[in-house]
Design an enzyme around this catalytic site. Structure first.
Site, PDB file in Angstrom:
ATOM      1  N   ALA A   1       0.841  -1.208   0.000  1.00  0.00           N
ATOM      2  CA  ALA A   1       0.000   0.000   0.000  1.00  0.00           C
ATOM      3  C   ALA A   1       0.872   1.252   0.000  1.00  0.00           C
ATOM      4  O   ALA A   1       0.676   2.165  -0.804  1.00  0.00           O
ATOM      5  CB  ALA A   1      -0.925  -0.007   1.217  1.00  0.00           C
TER       6      ALA A   1
ATOM      7  N   SER B   1       9.257   0.689   8.812  1.00  0.00           N
ATOM      8  CA  SER B   1      10.027   0.131   9.903  1.00  0.00           C
ATOM      9  C   SER B   1      10.377  -1.319   9.605  1.00  0.00           C
ATOM     10  O   SER B   1       9.496  -2.180   9.552  1.00  0.00           O
ATOM     11  CB  SER B   1       9.204   0.223  11.198  1.00  0.00           C
ATOM     12  OG  SER B   1       9.728  -0.640  12.158  1.00  0.00           O
TER      13      SER B   1
ATOM     14  N   LYS C   1      -2.775 -14.027 -15.497  1.00  0.00           N
ATOM     15  CA  LYS C   1      -3.944 -14.580 -14.791  1.00  0.00           C
ATOM     16  C   LYS C   1      -5.198 -14.234 -15.597  1.00  0.00           C
ATOM     17  O   LYS C   1      -5.500 -13.066 -15.809  1.00  0.00           O
ATOM     18  CB  LYS C   1      -4.012 -13.981 -13.381  1.00  0.00           C
ATOM     19  CG  LYS C   1      -5.248 -14.397 -12.611  1.00  0.00           C
ATOM     20  CD  LYS C   1      -5.299 -13.771 -11.224  1.00  0.00           C
ATOM     21  CE  LYS C   1      -6.633 -14.058 -10.563  1.00  0.00           C
ATOM     22  NZ  LYS C   1      -6.824 -13.309  -9.328  1.00  0.00           N
TER      23      LYS C   1
HETATM   24  C1  LIG Z   1      -3.359 -14.223   3.825  1.00  0.00           C
HETATM   25  C2  LIG Z   1      -3.387 -13.044   2.915  1.00  0.00           C
HETATM   26  C3  LIG Z   1      -3.361 -13.245   1.536  1.00  0.00           C
HETATM   27  C4  LIG Z   1      -3.437 -12.149   0.674  1.00  0.00           C
HETATM   28  N1  LIG Z   1      -3.471 -12.358  -0.676  1.00  0.00           N
HETATM   29  C5  LIG Z   1      -3.687 -11.300  -1.502  1.00  0.00           C
HETATM   30  C6  LIG Z   1      -3.799 -11.473  -2.905  1.00  0.00           C
HETATM   31  O1  LIG Z   1      -3.656 -12.559  -3.440  1.00  0.00           O
HETATM   32  N2  LIG Z   1      -4.044 -10.369  -3.650  1.00  0.00           N
HETATM   33  C7  LIG Z   1      -4.174  -9.132  -3.115  1.00  0.00           C
HETATM   34  O2  LIG Z   1      -4.451  -8.171  -3.829  1.00  0.00           O
HETATM   35  N3  LIG Z   1      -4.007  -8.941  -1.792  1.00  0.00           N
HETATM   36  C8  LIG Z   1      -3.786  -9.983  -0.976  1.00  0.00           C
HETATM   37  N4  LIG Z   1      -3.640  -9.779   0.367  1.00  0.00           N
HETATM   38  C9  LIG Z   1      -3.620  -8.420   0.895  1.00  0.00           C
HETATM   39  C10 LIG Z   1      -2.248  -7.814   0.687  1.00  0.00           C
HETATM   40  O3  LIG Z   1      -1.259  -8.627   1.223  1.00  0.00           O
HETATM   41  C11 LIG Z   1      -2.223  -6.450   1.364  1.00  0.00           C
HETATM   42  O4  LIG Z   1      -3.343  -5.732   1.015  1.00  0.00           O
HETATM   43  C12 LIG Z   1      -1.009  -5.707   0.906  1.00  0.00           C
HETATM   44  O5  LIG Z   1       0.137  -6.440   1.184  1.00  0.00           O
HETATM   45  C13 LIG Z   1      -0.939  -4.352   1.525  1.00  0.00           C
HETATM   46  O6  LIG Z   1      -0.550  -4.401   2.841  1.00  0.00           O
HETATM   47  P1  LIG Z   1      -0.250  -3.042   3.563  1.00  0.00           P
HETATM   48  O7  LIG Z   1       0.816  -2.348   2.803  1.00  0.00           O
HETATM   49  O8  LIG Z   1      -1.529  -2.335   3.771  1.00  0.00           O
HETATM   50  O9  LIG Z   1       0.266  -3.499   4.993  1.00  0.00           O
HETATM   51  P2  LIG Z   1       1.638  -4.170   5.444  1.00  0.00           P
HETATM   52  O10 LIG Z   1       2.229  -5.054   4.417  1.00  0.00           O
HETATM   53  O11 LIG Z   1       1.361  -4.773   6.791  1.00  0.00           O
HETATM   54  O12 LIG Z   1       2.636  -2.967   5.621  1.00  0.00           O
HETATM   55  C14 LIG Z   1       2.563  -2.138   6.749  1.00  0.00           C
HETATM   56  C15 LIG Z   1       3.761  -1.217   6.775  1.00  0.00           C
HETATM   57  O13 LIG Z   1       3.603  -0.314   7.847  1.00  0.00           O
HETATM   58  C16 LIG Z   1       4.821  -0.229   8.549  1.00  0.00           C
HETATM   59  N5  LIG Z   1       4.537   0.157   9.933  1.00  0.00           N
HETATM   60  C17 LIG Z   1       3.621  -0.350  10.781  1.00  0.00           C
HETATM   61  N6  LIG Z   1       3.672   0.278  11.976  1.00  0.00           N
HETATM   62  C18 LIG Z   1       4.655   1.186  11.858  1.00  0.00           C
HETATM   63  C19 LIG Z   1       5.213   2.128  12.738  1.00  0.00           C
HETATM   64  N7  LIG Z   1       4.795   2.247  14.014  1.00  0.00           N
HETATM   65  N8  LIG Z   1       6.213   2.904  12.306  1.00  0.00           N
HETATM   66  C20 LIG Z   1       6.674   2.821  11.030  1.00  0.00           C
HETATM   67  N9  LIG Z   1       6.183   1.946  10.155  1.00  0.00           N
HETATM   68  C21 LIG Z   1       5.200   1.121  10.562  1.00  0.00           C
HETATM   69  C22 LIG Z   1       5.434  -1.598   8.412  1.00  0.00           C
HETATM   70  O14 LIG Z   1       6.829  -1.546   8.641  1.00  0.00           O
HETATM   71  C23 LIG Z   1       5.098  -1.900   6.977  1.00  0.00           C
HETATM   72  O15 LIG Z   1       6.075  -1.330   6.139  1.00  0.00           O
HETATM   73  C24 LIG Z   1      -3.522 -10.848   1.224  1.00  0.00           C
HETATM   74  C25 LIG Z   1      -3.505 -10.651   2.607  1.00  0.00           C
HETATM   75  C26 LIG Z   1      -3.439 -11.733   3.458  1.00  0.00           C
HETATM   76  C27 LIG Z   1      -3.433 -11.505   4.939  1.00  0.00           C
END
Ligand SMILES: Cc1cc2nc3c(=O)[nH]c(=O)nc-3n(C[C@H](O)[C@H](O)[C@H](O)COP(=O)(O)OP(=O)(O)OC[C@H]3O[C@@H](n4cnc5c(N)ncnc54)[C@H](O)[C@@H]3O)c2cc1C
Length: 512
Positions: free
Chosen positions: A17, A41, A80
């Site tokens: 994200a 982080s 896909k």
């Molecule tokens: C089991 C599973 C399967 C999935 N499969 C798919 C799929 O096939 N297709 C799809 O589109 N999506 C899928 N997803 C969803 C996808 O993985 C997420 O939507 C995507 O990875 C985005 O994650 P994110 O960046 O929101 O969060 P995260 O990957 O959790 O990143 C969070 C970030 O915030 C940072 N952070 C957190 N707290 C702090 C802090 N206090 N200070 C500084 N930094 C901080 C972390 O270091 C990290 O960099 C899946 C999810 C799961 C759980």
């Protein structure tokens, strides 16, 4: 003359994200007017899964002017054409949800009505899915780039599978090369303006302070700014979508190199299989109310194509979303805003859509403060999208005959959202699928799952009667033959990958 200082956008989080957001913002916003900083982080890390996508990701890549072949090489990507669902209605059954249309409009009436009419009048049409080119290609493990000007048979699109870790690296390099400033550190405090309640700055564990004008919460399930600090309430949807854990594990690639994701229903959840160039991604999504973690892990490990390449990783989550995805001067994108299980690969799409809407509605450096009218519009769009995807996911759990299995009985026994009830009632009565311009999924997607999971409407649309039966019979036969011939001309998925972006990694033999 515009002379304001640049608006400082601070993105918290460096998962998919955060980096998708940073990359799009760097591409679209003028560096003299907007400054972008991303904080991540290493100590906390990312979810690190998310390997299957929707065709809309191609629009995102186009926005970023990313070369497809390079992108696929660097992320070990594959094509896909849809998702194959196995055992979702009854054990032994299977169907495909393709990124493509079924049949064609005839006389202004949707194909499913003509097909149902043909059945009711004894014309014995082929199974519904055989009128879809994307399905026919999947059945042959074949692929061809769609030719929109000359579709040959029925329209289809395509998406990608890729390695989530490599995708994050790819985006990080891309955004950093375009001026995004990256700070490694953990946010430990968030300061609010005493009167407006807007976020004014962040403090890192190192003691470093960082001010900003606009904040994007990409901190994952923690929802550090939007949830924790600004108190955007969590709306829980686990009564409809009770899965709350997943085991994920990569394994050696097999020669079953499918141009589709596979999803296999299980008593306590479902298992995914995603083919990449260098390995196969696998996972078991399950509900701890109905199956234990050890049992779920064993079920996954017993289903692998080849030798596991790592220890399985356990991920915890819950279905739901933040009531306001945009609150004050903060927007939540990704897991910080909500999560719907990965059954239809919608998370990266939700991220992409959130980023696009945010960029459209972003405050300007002259005004600086977020306009509540624009925030309301963002939240309206976000609500609509989440709710429509939610309904589509629930459909998979309620339209089936897996009776006597506690997870499935539980979801079927729960009152469904009114919006889904309305859709199912219309389909049952007349084969209609109400369709909305905005939001997901398309009518063809709904039809794939509805017919695929054994639902059959009582009647078809009366407008279909306008086509004489002999003509209908002829059209159905011609279309069926055209679809089959089109798929038969396609090359194998593996051959297209190697031509497009180099030979797929060789298959390593599983250890005996
Ligand atoms: C089991 C599973 C399967 C999935 N499969 C798919 C799929 O096939 N297709 C799809 O589109 N999506 C899928 N997803 C969803 C996808 O993985 C997420 O939507 C995507 O990875 C985005 O994650 P994110 O960046 O929101 O969060 P995260 O990957 O959790 O990143 C969070 C970030 O915030 C940072 N952070 C957190 N707290 C702090 C802090 N206090 N200070 C500084 N930094 C901080 C972390 O270091 C990290 O960099 C899946 C999810 C799961 C759980």
């Amino acid at each position: 003359m515009l002379q304001s200082s640049p608006l400082h956008i601070v993105i918290v989080g460096g998962g998919s994200a955060g980096w998708m957001c940073a990359a799009a913002a760097a591409q679209v916003l003028h560096p003299a007017r907007y400054r972008i900083t991303l904080i991540e982080s290493e100590e906390i890390g990312t979810v690190g899964v998310g390997e299957a996508t929707l065709p809309a990701l191609r629009d995102f890549n186009e926005l970023l002017k990313i070369d497809e072949a390079q992108f696929m090489r660097e992320t070990q990507g594959t094509f896909k054409l849809g998702i194959e669902f196995r055992d979702w209605d009854l054990p032994g059954g299977h169907y495909l949800h393709p990124f493509g249309s079924f049949g064609q409009l005839w006389g202004g009436t949707e194909f499913q009505h003509h097909w149902m009419r043909a059945r009711q009048h004894g014309l014995e049409p082929a199974p519904f899915e055989e009128y879809c080119c994307a399905v026919a290609a999947c059945r042959r493990n074949a692929f061809e780039f769609p030719d929109l000007k000359n579709p040959h048979s029925t329209f289809y699109g395509y998406a990608y599978h890729f390695d989530a870790g490599l995708y994050a690296d790819f985006l990080r390099r891309w955004a950093s090369a375009r001026g995004v400033r990256r700070i490694e550190g953990m946010v430990v405090d968030v300061a609010l303006h005493a009167e407006s309640g807007d976020i004014t700055g962040l403090t890192l564990k190192s003691g470093q302070k960082l001010d900003g004008d606009f904040f994007v919460d990409c901190s994952g399930f923690r929802s550090l700014l939007l949830g924790d600090k600004l108190g955007s309430a969590w709306e829980d949807w686990t009564h409809w979508l009770p899965c709350d854990r997943a085991w994920a594990v990569p394994c050696e690639r097999s020669d079953d190199f499918t141009p589709f994701t596979r999803s296999i229903a299980k008593p306590g959840g479902w298992i995914w299989r995603i083919p990449l160039q260098h390995r196969t991604g696998n996972g078991h999504v399950f509900s701890t109310r109905f199956i234990g973690e050890d049992e779920a892990r064993a079920a996954l490990m017993g289903q692998l194509d080849g030798r596991a390449l790592a220890e399985p990783k356990l991920l915890r989550f819950r279905a739901g979303r933040r009531a306001q995805a945009w609150k004050r001067n903060c927007v939540g994108i990704g897991l910080a805003a909500g999560f719907l299980e990965p059954l239809e690969s919608t998370s990266l799409f939700l991220i992409q859509k959130g980023i696009q809407d945010m960029l459209r509605l972003l405050p300007s450096p002259e005004v600086r403060r977020a306009d509540q009218r624009l925030a309301d519009e963002f939240n309206r769009l976000s609500d609509q999208l989440y709710e429509r995807i939610r309904d589509f996911l629930i459909l998979h759990y309620v339209a089936n005959r897996r009776h006597g299995e506690p997870l499935w009985d539980h979801v079927r026994g729960h009152a469904m959202p009114d919006s889904l009830r309305h859709k199912l009632a219309l389909f049952r009565a007349r084969g209609h699928v109400p369709y909305f311009k905005d939001g997901f999924f398309s009518r063809d997607s709904w039809l794939a799952v509805l017919f695929g999971q054994g639902l059959m409407p009582e009647h078809y649309d009366r407008l279909a009667d306008a086509v004489p039966l002999p003509l209908l019979d002829q059209r159905l036969r011609e279309l069926h033959a055209r679809v089959a011939a089109h798929a038969a001309r396609m090359q194998s998925h593996a051959a297209v990958i190697s031509r497009h972006c180099g030979e797929p990694a060789p298959i390593r033999q599983a250890a005996s």
